[in-house]
Design a protein around this motif. Structure first.
Motif: not given
Length: 357
Positions: A289, A291, A296, A298-300, A332-333, A346, A348, A350
């Motif tokens: 996934d 987005k 921002i 978001t990658y999972s 990053h996270r 997961q 993230k 920015d």
């Protein structure tokens, strides 16, 4: 080297122009009280001339002291003696110019002290005034030069850090799953022997991936649209290798031209196949996934794995990925869950964060 020299010349030239203007202004202002009978035009002319004369003493003094400071490698005592001798000579030159040229030839009067008593060539008060005038200038010159050198050193250190970072990233990128190419070529060889209809498509997708890895990945950043397209080509090849594989890719991108460092996202997919799907004996799955909204990302990724798979099999791959993220996107996270039957990753990022620049 030429640019550094050019910069040094420009900075010092600007300094002397500004210093000359400052000294001329102060002397011109002082001359109103010292020579009230002179017109402002004469006072200005005299001021400009005498400050030019002083520069003939101050400029050699400044660069001679800088030369001793930077180039002469004697012990401190000898260097201090040299400093003292040079300054004494400069004070004598300053006094000679002031006493024998400025007052009699420029102002047309005899030099006097504050009590209107004639001043000799050298005495305590006038020598101290000359000394303070010269030391003030020397302090300014040393301050400008030391500041320039510190800034230049900072730029060199920053450049070295940047070059080191680029070299490290290049090395890390070169470590990305080299077995993929050989495994895919083996699959294509098997398909060619069977004369499978999918063989030309697989060869085309492989060529696209190789072109991406050779040319696109050499860039510091590419559009996220190209990066996702590379992931899709990679997945298409993997579907042929893993017949009992369920793949789902969802994407929601509001800015396809958003730049991202190449080969970051694909590594998580490669890791999922290398240490998850490829170890599964039966049905396996991978869900991706992606987005991107308002800068921002978001990658999972979630993929199946065998319950008895090696617990530390992903450490090397994840260590590589984590290091690249630390270098490229410090804030990053990233979370990784190693469950009994699946991996869940997961990420993230920015892109609006200026610390990523």
């Amino acid at each position: 080297m030429k640019s550094i020299i050019k910069s040094k010349v420009q900075i010092h030239l600007l300094f002397w122009i500004l210093y000359y203007i400052l000294e001329a202004y102060l002397d011109f202002y002082w001359s109103r009280y010292q020579f009230p009978d002179f017109t402002w035009q004469i006072r200005l002319q005299n001021t400009l001339l005498l400050e030019l004369g002083y520069l003939l003493i101050k400029i050699p003094l400044a660069y001679l002291l800088l030369y001793v400071y930077e180039k002469i490698h004697f012990n401190k005592v000898i260097k201090c003696i040299l400093y003292i001798l040079i300054i004494i000579l400069a004070v004598l030159g300053h006094r000679f110019f002031t006493h024998y040229i400025i007052y009699p030839y420029i102002y047309g009067v005899t030099e006097t002290l504050g009590d209107k008593q004639p001043s000799g060539f050298i005495n305590g008060l006038v020598a101290f005034n000359s000394f303070m005038d010269l030391i003030f200038m020397v302090g300014l010159v040393f301050g400008v030069e030391i500041t320039r050198q510190k800034n230049m050193l900072k730029e060199q250190i920053s450049q070295l850090k940047s070059e080191k970072l680029d070299q490290e990233l290049t090395m890390l990128k070169a470590q990305i799953n080299p077995h993929f190419l050989f495994n895919t070529l083996n699959n294509i060889y098997g398909m060619a022997l069977k004369k499978a209809d999918e063989t030309p498509d697989v060869i085309l997708q492989l060529s696209k991936i190789m072109r991406y890895n050779i040319y696109e990945a050499a860039e510091k950043s590419i559009s996220i649209e190209k990066d996702i397209e590379n992931i899709k080509d990679f997945l298409q090849i993997q579907k042929i290798r893993h017949h009992h594989l369920s793949v789902q890719l969802q994407e929601s991108i509001d800015n396809p031209s958003q730049e991202i460092s190449p080969l970051i996202l694909i590594q998580f997919v490669e890791n999922a196949f290398k240490h998850g799907v490829s170890e599964s004996l039966g049905e396996s799955f991978i869900t991706i996934d992606i987005k991107l909204a308002d800068g921002i990302l978001t990658y999972s990724i979630e993929n199946s794995k065998e319950e008895r798979a090696h617990q530390h099999s992903t450490k090397i791959g994840l260590k590589n990925i984590r290091r690249q993220l630390e270098l490229l996107y410090p804030k990053h996270r990233l979370t990784v869950e190693n469950k009994t039957d699946r991996y869940i990753v997961q990420l993230k990022i920015d892109f609006n964060d200026t610390s990523n620049l």
